[in-house]
Design an enzyme around this catalytic site. Structure first.
Site, PDB file in Angstrom:
ATOM      1  N   ASP A 168      39.424  35.239  31.420  1.00 15.48           N
ATOM      2  CA  ASP A 168      38.658  34.668  32.685  1.00 15.48           C
ATOM      3  C   ASP A 168      36.653  34.375  32.184  1.00 15.48           C
ATOM      4  O   ASP A 168      36.363  34.788  31.820  1.00 15.48           O
ATOM      5  CB  ASP A 168      38.824  34.761  33.592  1.00 15.48           C
ATOM      6  CG  ASP A 168      40.686  34.363  34.574  1.00 15.48           C
ATOM      7  OD1 ASP A 168      40.507  33.875  34.088  1.00 15.48           O
ATOM      8  OD2 ASP A 168      40.564  36.214  34.255  1.00 15.48           O
ATOM      9  N   SER A 191      45.525  39.726  30.891  1.00 14.03           N
ATOM     10  CA  SER A 191      44.077  39.761  31.663  1.00 14.03           C
ATOM     11  C   SER A 191      43.146  40.303  30.677  1.00 14.03           C
ATOM     12  O   SER A 191      43.231  41.280  30.687  1.00 14.03           O
ATOM     13  CB  SER A 191      44.049  39.882  33.081  1.00 14.03           C
ATOM     14  OG  SER A 191      42.790  38.841  32.889  1.00 14.03           O
ATOM     15  N   ASP A 218      48.785  33.906  38.179  1.00 15.05           N
ATOM     16  CA  ASP A 218      47.509  34.817  37.891  1.00 15.05           C
ATOM     17  C   ASP A 218      47.238  35.170  39.665  1.00 15.05           C
ATOM     18  O   ASP A 218      46.406  34.623  40.209  1.00 15.05           O
ATOM     19  CB  ASP A 218      46.678  34.018  37.351  1.00 15.05           C
ATOM     20  CG  ASP A 218      45.243  35.156  36.434  1.00 15.05           C
ATOM     21  OD1 ASP A 218      45.577  35.968  36.943  1.00 15.05           O
ATOM     22  OD2 ASP A 218      44.415  33.640  36.513  1.00 15.05           O
TER      23      ASP A 218
END
Length: 232
Positions: free
Chosen positions: A42, A15, A183
């Site tokens: 993201d 991430s 996630d």
């Protein structure tokens, strides 16, 4: 080292929002020195969840300075306004949310027409519906959030685990091979139950992959160790 052109079984993504963004070049190198399969990037618009995360300029830097594939996770409404922006950066995967699409098939087709591959995403509190069977074969994998997007340090939503098991059962019953990615709060204490529910792709962040005192590779091995009973 793994073959970076093939998604392993199981696979771990990193991430980007949990990386040291002030030292991004060093952070990229540390990830790429491990068996991480791809970057998870993201993008949150402040409406889909009440925060703002990452944008197009940082994605440019990541793409130009890394060799791993990038999955852009669009936790946004008005998806059409974002797809072309990120597809132009030659990212490999674009994850779009079930809750934000009126016609997923059209969105998937647009993503593919722009040179990327679609991923179907679900919020932590969204239960899969019957149309999963129709949509799953059209995407690369299914991204199931296990926390709300954008805030580190949350605990897994128990309902999300139930949803993953439902998804896995639906896919198996219909002989669909599409994989499931989890996630949120993915760490050595949660990957066993995630794998048991049907997850084979794990997005690592602050609670599991970027723990201080150990290398990313050491953390990755600890993440995956509990999954061996369930994933060949």
């Amino acid at each position: 080292m793994i073959n970076k052109n093939v998604l392993p079984m199981p696979a771990v993504s990193a991430s980007v929002s949990c990386m040291d963004l002030g030292n991004l070049a060093d952070s990229i190198k540390k990830v790429e020195d491990s068996d991480v399969a791809f970057f998870h990037y993201d993008v949150v618009d402040g409406r889909f969840n009440k925060c703002y995360i990452l944008g197009d300029i940082l994605c440019d830097y990541l793409k130009k300075n890394s060799r791993l594939p990038i999955e852009v996770h669009l936790a946004v409404y008005d998806i059409e306004n974002y797809i072309e922006v990120f597809a132009q950066k030659k990212v490999e995967y674009i994850a779009v949310h079930y809750e934000a699409m009126k016609n997923p098939k059209e969105i998937f087709a647009k993503i593919r027409s722009l040179g990327a591959k679609p991923v179907l995403a679900y919020r932590a509190d969204t239960e899969p519906k019957d149309d999963l069977i129709e949509l799953a074969p059209l995407c690369e994998w299914i991204l199931k959030l296990t926390v709300n997007p954008g805030f580190a340090g949350q605990k897994i939503n128990p309902e999300a685990i139930k949803h993953i098991k439902m998804m896995s059962d639906m896919l198996k019953q219909n002989n669909i091979k599409t994989r499931i990615q989890a996630d949120g709060n993915v760490n050595k204490n949660t990957t066993r139950m995630l794998a048991e529910a049907g997850v084979t792709i794990f997005t690592g962040g602050t609670s599991g992959l970027f723990l201080a005192g150990k290398s990313i590779q050491e953390n990755l091995r600890e993440l995956l160790a509990p999954t061996k009973e369930f994933i060949d």
